[in-house]
Design an enzyme around this catalytic site. Structure first.
Site, PDB file in Angstrom:
ATOM      1  N   ASN A   9     -15.820 -55.690  52.053  1.00  0.00           N
ATOM      2  CA  ASN A   9     -15.466 -57.077  51.752  1.00  0.00           C
ATOM      3  C   ASN A   9     -15.423 -57.195  50.239  1.00  0.00           C
ATOM      4  O   ASN A   9     -16.457 -57.273  49.589  1.00  0.00           O
ATOM      5  CB  ASN A   9     -16.524 -58.016  52.362  1.00  0.00           C
ATOM      6  CG  ASN A   9     -16.317 -59.461  51.944  1.00  0.00           C
ATOM      7  OD1 ASN A   9     -15.269 -59.825  51.393  1.00  0.00           O
ATOM      8  ND2 ASN A   9     -17.309 -60.291  52.211  1.00  0.00           N
ATOM      9  N   TRP A  10     -14.207 -57.197  49.699  1.00  0.00           N
ATOM     10  CA  TRP A  10     -14.061 -57.206  48.239  1.00  0.00           C
ATOM     11  C   TRP A  10     -14.418 -58.543  47.611  1.00  0.00           C
ATOM     12  O   TRP A  10     -14.581 -58.629  46.400  1.00  0.00           O
ATOM     13  CB  TRP A  10     -12.623 -56.854  47.851  1.00  0.00           C
ATOM     14  CG  TRP A  10     -12.257 -55.416  48.030  1.00  0.00           C
ATOM     15  CD1 TRP A  10     -13.040 -54.413  48.533  1.00  0.00           C
ATOM     16  CD2 TRP A  10     -11.000 -54.823  47.688  1.00  0.00           C
ATOM     17  NE1 TRP A  10     -12.341 -53.234  48.532  1.00  0.00           N
ATOM     18  CE2 TRP A  10     -11.089 -53.456  48.018  1.00  0.00           C
ATOM     19  CE3 TRP A  10      -9.810 -55.309  47.144  1.00  0.00           C
ATOM     20  CZ2 TRP A  10     -10.027 -52.574  47.820  1.00  0.00           C
ATOM     21  CZ3 TRP A  10      -8.754 -54.437  46.946  1.00  0.00           C
ATOM     22  CH2 TRP A  10      -8.861 -53.078  47.282  1.00  0.00           C
ATOM     23  N   LYS A  11     -14.468 -59.585  48.430  1.00  0.00           N
ATOM     24  CA  LYS A  11     -14.689 -60.943  47.904  1.00  0.00           C
ATOM     25  C   LYS A  11     -13.643 -61.224  46.814  1.00  0.00           C
ATOM     26  O   LYS A  11     -12.528 -60.718  46.900  1.00  0.00           O
ATOM     27  CB  LYS A  11     -16.125 -61.103  47.401  1.00  0.00           C
ATOM     28  CG  LYS A  11     -17.124 -60.639  48.471  1.00  0.00           C
ATOM     29  CD  LYS A  11     -18.542 -61.028  48.192  1.00  0.00           C
ATOM     30  CE  LYS A  11     -19.424 -60.504  49.327  1.00  0.00           C
ATOM     31  NZ  LYS A  11     -20.819 -60.924  49.204  1.00  0.00           N
ATOM     32  N   HIS A  95     -18.123 -66.215  56.949  1.00  0.00           N
ATOM     33  CA  HIS A  95     -19.043 -65.572  55.995  1.00  0.00           C
ATOM     34  C   HIS A  95     -19.952 -66.646  55.381  1.00  0.00           C
ATOM     35  O   HIS A  95     -19.522 -67.781  55.173  1.00  0.00           O
ATOM     36  CB  HIS A  95     -18.235 -64.858  54.901  1.00  0.00           C
ATOM     37  CG  HIS A  95     -19.082 -63.984  54.031  1.00  0.00           C
ATOM     38  ND1 HIS A  95     -19.830 -64.488  53.000  1.00  0.00           N
ATOM     39  CD2 HIS A  95     -19.317 -62.649  54.063  1.00  0.00           C
ATOM     40  CE1 HIS A  95     -20.490 -63.488  52.421  1.00  0.00           C
ATOM     41  NE2 HIS A  95     -20.199 -62.369  53.047  1.00  0.00           N
ATOM     42  N   GLU A  97     -20.839 -67.176  52.446  1.00  0.00           N
ATOM     43  CA  GLU A  97     -20.292 -67.792  51.230  1.00  0.00           C
ATOM     44  C   GLU A  97     -19.273 -68.882  51.584  1.00  0.00           C
ATOM     45  O   GLU A  97     -19.174 -69.894  50.904  1.00  0.00           O
ATOM     46  CB  GLU A  97     -19.684 -66.704  50.322  1.00  0.00           C
ATOM     47  CG  GLU A  97     -20.787 -65.889  49.667  1.00  0.00           C
ATOM     48  CD  GLU A  97     -20.411 -64.461  49.317  1.00  0.00           C
ATOM     49  OE1 GLU A  97     -19.211 -64.117  49.314  1.00  0.00           O
ATOM     50  OE2 GLU A  97     -21.345 -63.662  49.063  1.00  0.00           O
ATOM     51  N   GLU A 167     -25.586 -61.002  58.987  1.00  0.00           N
ATOM     52  CA  GLU A 167     -25.697 -60.984  57.526  1.00  0.00           C
ATOM     53  C   GLU A 167     -26.755 -61.986  57.084  1.00  0.00           C
ATOM     54  O   GLU A 167     -26.432 -63.138  56.794  1.00  0.00           O
ATOM     55  CB  GLU A 167     -24.349 -61.359  56.904  1.00  0.00           C
ATOM     56  CG  GLU A 167     -23.259 -60.343  57.131  1.00  0.00           C
ATOM     57  CD  GLU A 167     -22.417 -60.190  55.879  1.00  0.00           C
ATOM     58  OE1 GLU A 167     -22.108 -59.052  55.517  1.00  0.00           O
ATOM     59  OE2 GLU A 167     -22.092 -61.214  55.240  1.00  0.00           O
ATOM     60  N   GLY A 173     -25.795 -60.000  48.640  1.00  0.00           N
ATOM     61  CA  GLY A 173     -25.671 -60.154  47.190  1.00  0.00           C
ATOM     62  C   GLY A 173     -27.009 -60.119  46.467  1.00  0.00           C
ATOM     63  O   GLY A 173     -27.095 -60.482  45.302  1.00  0.00           O
ATOM     64  N   SER A 212     -26.575 -56.031  51.112  1.00  0.00           N
ATOM     65  CA  SER A 212     -27.153 -54.985  50.249  1.00  0.00           C
ATOM     66  C   SER A 212     -27.188 -53.605  50.895  1.00  0.00           C
ATOM     67  O   SER A 212     -28.150 -52.845  50.717  1.00  0.00           O
ATOM     68  CB  SER A 212     -28.554 -55.389  49.772  1.00  0.00           C
ATOM     69  OG  SER A 212     -28.494 -56.597  49.039  1.00  0.00           O
TER      70      SER A 212
HETATM   71  P1  PGA Z   1     -23.409 -57.195  49.577  1.00  0.00           P
HETATM   72  O1  PGA Z   1     -22.485 -58.263  50.365  1.00  0.00           O
HETATM   73  O2  PGA Z   1     -23.197 -55.873  50.247  1.00  0.00           O
HETATM   74  O3  PGA Z   1     -22.944 -57.243  48.189  1.00  0.00           O
HETATM   75  O4  PGA Z   1     -24.828 -57.667  49.751  1.00  0.00           O
HETATM   76  C1  PGA Z   1     -22.360 -58.183  51.763  1.00  0.00           C
HETATM   77  C2  PGA Z   1     -21.428 -59.256  52.273  1.00  0.00           C
HETATM   78  O5  PGA Z   1     -21.423 -60.366  51.758  1.00  0.00           O
HETATM   79  O6  PGA Z   1     -20.655 -59.019  53.224  1.00  0.00           O
END
Ligand code: PGA
Length: 250
Positions: A9-11, A95, A97, A167, A173, A212
């Protein structure tokens, strides 16, 4: 036997030059890892580039969100059919976010999930509790409610064409991944909850862990019986890290 799946997931990261180097590196790195599946979810503007660099490889691609409506006067929105046009097979839905920063709810995430299914895309449906919710022992309640928001509406059979992702918000993050045991406990809870509705679907649905994940912790996480791979944020932006995580899945 469920095949492992690793999704990057590049965001909101990348540029044409960076993506080219990253995708070329991933393709070369995972070419011989034929025992698991790999997907990269790029930002919308780069789907065309992602398609042209990944087609014909063993890495699929997808998007990070979609609009639940098929078309219309919706400035800034991207429809499911547009993702299909660019060869996407997967799309991340709900997600944390999106839920927390863009005010998505169980209802809007469910509508997007349904739109993905109707377009023939595989939704990667995200669920997870915050640190406070975990401390209050609400993890099962929160994750159960999020899971029910799709199962109650669409029935368990939709999970035949979907992927689930646990998640925990405190692990996304941050530098605090869930331990394999903590993650497994919730994955087992999710699978049992699906099994209450349909044991066969529960046995087949892939449940990814995200938050993470690194090359160091991926092997132990992926070795847990109910963890079927990972949804990878930061480590999906580094060739060596992402390839190492794919190797752990393979
Ligand atoms: P991260 O993000 O691996 O940077 O913790 C995971 C995600 O949001 O899918």
């Amino acid at each position: 036997m469920r095949r492992k799946l690793v999704v990057g997931n590049w965001k909101m990261h990348g540029s044409i030059a960076e993506n080219k180097a990253l995708l070329d590196g991933i393709v070369a790195g995972v070419r011989e890892y034929l025992n698991a599946d790999y997907v990269v979810c790029a930002p919308y503007p780069y789907l065309n580039q992602t398609q042209s660099l990944l087609q014909g490889t063993n890495v699929a691609w997808g998007a990070q969100n979609l609009c639940s409506t098929t078309d219309g006067a919706l400035t800034g929105a991207v429809s499911p059919a547009m993702l299909v046009d660019y060869g996407c097979t997967h799309v991340i839905i709900g997600h944390s976010e999106r839920r927390n920063l863009f005010h998505e709810t169980d209802d809007t995430a469910a509508a997007r999930f349904n739109a993905a299914i109707n377009a023939g895309l595989i939704p990667i449906f995200c669920m997870g509790e915050s640190a406070e919710e975990r401390e209050s022992d609400w993890t099962d309640y929160i994750v159960g409610r999020q899971l029910d928001s799709i199962i109650r509406r669409f029935g368990p059979h939709v999970l035949k064409n979907a992927v689930l992702a646990y998640e925990p918000l405190w692990a996304v993050g941050s530098d605090t991944p869930a331990t394999p045991e903590q993650a497994e406990e919730v994955h087992t809870f999710i699978r049992k909850r699906v099994a209450r509705c349909d044991p066969e679907i529960a046995a087949g649905v892939r449940i990814l862990y995200g938050g993470s994940v690194t090359p160091a912790n991926a092997p132990k996480l992926f070795a847990m019986p109910d963890i079927d791979g990972g949804l990878i944020g930061r480590a999906s932006l580094k060739i060596d890290d992402f390839v190492a995580i794919c190797r752990a899945a393979n």
